[in-house]
Design a protein around this motif. Sequence first.
Motif, short mmCIF file in Angstrom:
data_model
loop_
_atom_site.label_atom_id
_atom_site.label_comp_id
_atom_site.label_asym_id
_atom_site.label_seq_id
_atom_site.Cartn_x
_atom_site.Cartn_y
_atom_site.Cartn_z
N GLY A 216 0.83 -1.21 0.00
CA GLY A 216 0.00 0.00 0.00
C GLY A 216 0.86 1.25 0.00
O GLY A 216 1.94 1.28 -0.56
N VAL A 217 0.36 2.30 0.66
CA VAL A 217 1.03 3.60 0.63
C VAL A 217 1.72 3.89 1.95
O VAL A 217 1.34 3.38 3.01
N SER A 218 2.74 4.72 1.89
CA SER A 218 3.39 5.21 3.09
C SER A 218 2.56 6.35 3.68
O SER A 218 1.62 6.85 3.05
N LEU A 219 2.94 6.80 4.86
CA LEU A 219 2.25 7.92 5.49
C LEU A 219 2.34 9.16 4.61
O LEU A 219 1.32 9.84 4.38
N ALA A 220 3.53 9.46 4.09
CA ALA A 220 3.70 10.65 3.26
C ALA A 220 2.87 10.56 1.99
O ALA A 220 2.26 11.54 1.56
N GLU A 221 2.85 9.38 1.37
CA GLU A 221 2.06 9.21 0.15
C GLU A 221 0.57 9.38 0.43
O GLU A 221 -0.16 9.99 -0.37
N ALA A 222 0.10 8.86 1.54
CA ALA A 222 -1.32 9.00 1.89
C ALA A 222 -1.68 10.45 2.12
O ALA A 222 -2.74 10.93 1.67
N GLU A 223 -0.81 11.18 2.80
CA GLU A 223 -1.08 12.60 3.06
C GLU A 223 -1.06 13.40 1.77
O GLU A 223 -1.91 14.29 1.57
N ARG A 224 -0.11 13.09 0.88
CA ARG A 224 -0.07 13.81 -0.41
C ARG A 224 -1.33 13.55 -1.23
O ARG A 224 -1.78 14.40 -1.99
N ALA A 225 -1.91 12.35 -1.07
CA ALA A 225 -3.12 12.01 -1.81
C ALA A 225 -4.37 12.64 -1.19
O ALA A 225 -5.47 12.48 -1.73
N GLY A 226 -4.23 13.33 -0.07
CA GLY A 226 -5.36 14.03 0.54
C GLY A 226 -6.16 13.23 1.53
O GLY A 226 -7.23 13.68 1.98
N HIS A 227 -5.68 12.06 1.93
CA HIS A 227 -6.40 11.26 2.92
C HIS A 227 -6.19 11.83 4.33
O HIS A 227 -5.14 12.38 4.64
N ARG A 228 -7.19 11.67 5.15
CA ARG A 228 -7.05 12.00 6.58
C ARG A 228 -6.61 10.73 7.27
O ARG A 228 -7.38 9.77 7.42
N VAL A 229 -5.35 10.69 7.67
CA VAL A 229 -4.76 9.42 8.12
C VAL A 229 -4.01 9.60 9.44
O VAL A 229 -3.70 10.72 9.87
N ARG A 230 -3.71 8.47 10.05
CA ARG A 230 -2.84 8.43 11.21
C ARG A 230 -1.92 7.22 11.09
O ARG A 230 -2.36 6.14 10.69
N ALA A 231 -0.66 7.42 11.43
CA ALA A 231 0.29 6.31 11.46
C ALA A 231 0.30 5.71 12.86
O ALA A 231 0.30 6.43 13.86
N VAL A 232 0.29 4.40 12.91
CA VAL A 232 0.35 3.66 14.16
C VAL A 232 1.64 2.85 14.15
O VAL A 232 1.84 2.01 13.28
N VAL B 171 -3.60 4.31 8.69
CA VAL B 171 -5.04 4.10 8.83
C VAL B 171 -5.80 5.29 8.26
O VAL B 171 -5.52 6.45 8.59
N ASP B 172 -6.76 4.99 7.40
CA ASP B 172 -7.70 6.00 6.90
C ASP B 172 -8.71 6.28 8.02
O ASP B 172 -9.52 5.41 8.37
N LEU B 173 -8.67 7.47 8.59
CA LEU B 173 -9.49 7.78 9.76
C LEU B 173 -10.96 7.92 9.41
O LEU B 173 -11.82 7.72 10.29
N ASP B 174 -11.27 8.26 8.18
CA ASP B 174 -12.67 8.43 7.81
C ASP B 174 -13.37 7.08 7.64
O ASP B 174 -14.53 6.92 8.01
N ARG B 175 -12.67 6.10 7.08
CA ARG B 175 -13.28 4.78 6.84
C ARG B 175 -12.79 3.73 7.82
O ARG B 175 -13.34 2.63 7.87
N GLU B 176 -11.76 4.04 8.59
CA GLU B 176 -11.13 3.10 9.52
C GLU B 176 -10.76 1.79 8.83
O GLU B 176 -11.12 0.68 9.26
N VAL B 177 -10.02 1.94 7.73
CA VAL B 177 -9.42 0.81 7.03
C VAL B 177 -7.94 1.12 6.83
O VAL B 177 -7.51 2.28 6.96
N LEU B 178 -7.18 0.10 6.48
CA LEU B 178 -5.75 0.28 6.28
C LEU B 178 -5.45 0.72 4.85
O LEU B 178 -5.98 0.14 3.89
N LEU B 179 -4.60 1.72 4.72
CA LEU B 179 -4.11 2.13 3.40
C LEU B 179 -2.70 1.60 3.14
O LEU B 179 -2.27 1.53 2.00
#
Length: 490
Positions: A387-403, A428-436
């Motif tokens: 999947g994506v790294s934290l930086a990639e998820a943030e660049r894609a506009g997802h609201r995420v948290r790294a655990v 983790v995608d915080l809006d859907r609570e699934v793993l990215l």
Amino acid sequence: MTRTVANEQESAREHAHAYDVVVLGAGPVGENLVDRVRAAGLTAAVVEAELLGGECSYWACMPSKALLRPVLARSDARKVPGLREAVYGPLDALDVFAHRDETVGHWKDDGQVDWLDSIGARVYRGHGRLAGPRRVAVDGPEGEHHVLTARHAVAVCVGSRPVLPPLPGLAGARPWTSREATSADRVPGRLVVVGGGVVGVEMATAWHALGSHVTMLVRGDRLLPRMEPFVGERVAEALRARGAHVRTGVDVAAVVRDGGTGPVTVVLEGGEAVEGDEVLFATGRAPRTEDIGLETVGLEPGSWLDVDDSLRVTGSDWLYAVGDVNHRALLTHQGKYQARMAGGAIAARAAGTPLPEAAPWGPHAATADHAAVPQVVFCDPEAAAVGVSLAEAERAGHRVRAVDVDMRSVAGAGLYARGYRGRARLVVDLDREVLLGATFVGPAVGELLHAATVAVTAEVPIARLWHAVPSYPTLSEVWLRLLEAYRDGA
């Protein structure tokens, strides 16, 4: 007009053949595609200029892992009480090479020939080039010339090749690329590795353990830059601890090797020189499309080929590009996955079955290339991500948290190896609570990756993952620690 004897002989050497599908390239990707279309009842021909089985079988995945397996096994054994004292001697390089040679079939492809014959695929040895729509011309090793016509599809599965930068002196210095690094039968006293990606890291790991004094020269600020930053940092730390020199933020300006023999000198920007007995350039890949006739169908020679999710080349209804050549994911397992999707799509279209446009997880759509590409780097410690790294998820506009979890908190880690060091991260995608995405670094973490791949691909809700109970005491208990960390940080 009277034909000359030479013309008659040449005509006799030219043959025209028609198949449902023609495949350029008989590596793992081409072989899987041929297998899929043959299983659907289509006739198929495959064209290969080198060994059937391709880069992965002879110069990449298989030989590199054969070199690395004893390295990682010895490293793990040295961390096990009662065993470590028995494995402090050097590796037997000749035995390692012999095992590598056996793994690659001594660079003979008889087994691949037999397998392709068993499924009814026709093999053409020689250089294949597109010769217009649905046509492939093959120049064989004995001067024979074949023209193959495809009723339904031509699939370009020719893979990629190492790229050497245009540095002064490099062409005459006989540098290693990935091919030489995986097939060499002599341990160089000093090996300079230019590049900090997967090939550079794996080969630095292997050759240092086999006895080379390794110096890595990396342009960027860390190893394995496509993974989470902590991965490259941990791998570099481990290499340095074992005696390798890892230098980041350096640029190579020239390479010097008098007469192409003797020591090689790598000159850095600023004039500093690094000397070795061999130099490996692991500085990227390019598609093997410079001489396959792309110009005959309106495409640019030497280019990557853009495709849709069924792996059909943009703007074409018959040409497919599968594996490295489409630049979606330069990994053997992804190429084989693409081949299964493309083969199914070709068979469906040949049968007149329309493919739905909006079928993100349909049987003929290679959507894992976008969302869930897994990769293991077989260094010491291992690195694995999907999947994506934290930086990639943030660049894609997802609201995420790294655990993040230190894997020493898992009972199985202490049992696996004394002094086990490792780290795991979920994005983790915080809006859907699934793993990215998920990333692991530590001994044996490659075996954790498929569970993460399933979770990311299937978009398994965090709430459901609590009911996937890991066995005790295994490394997989890190999943429980990660879920607890997510809960406690919510």
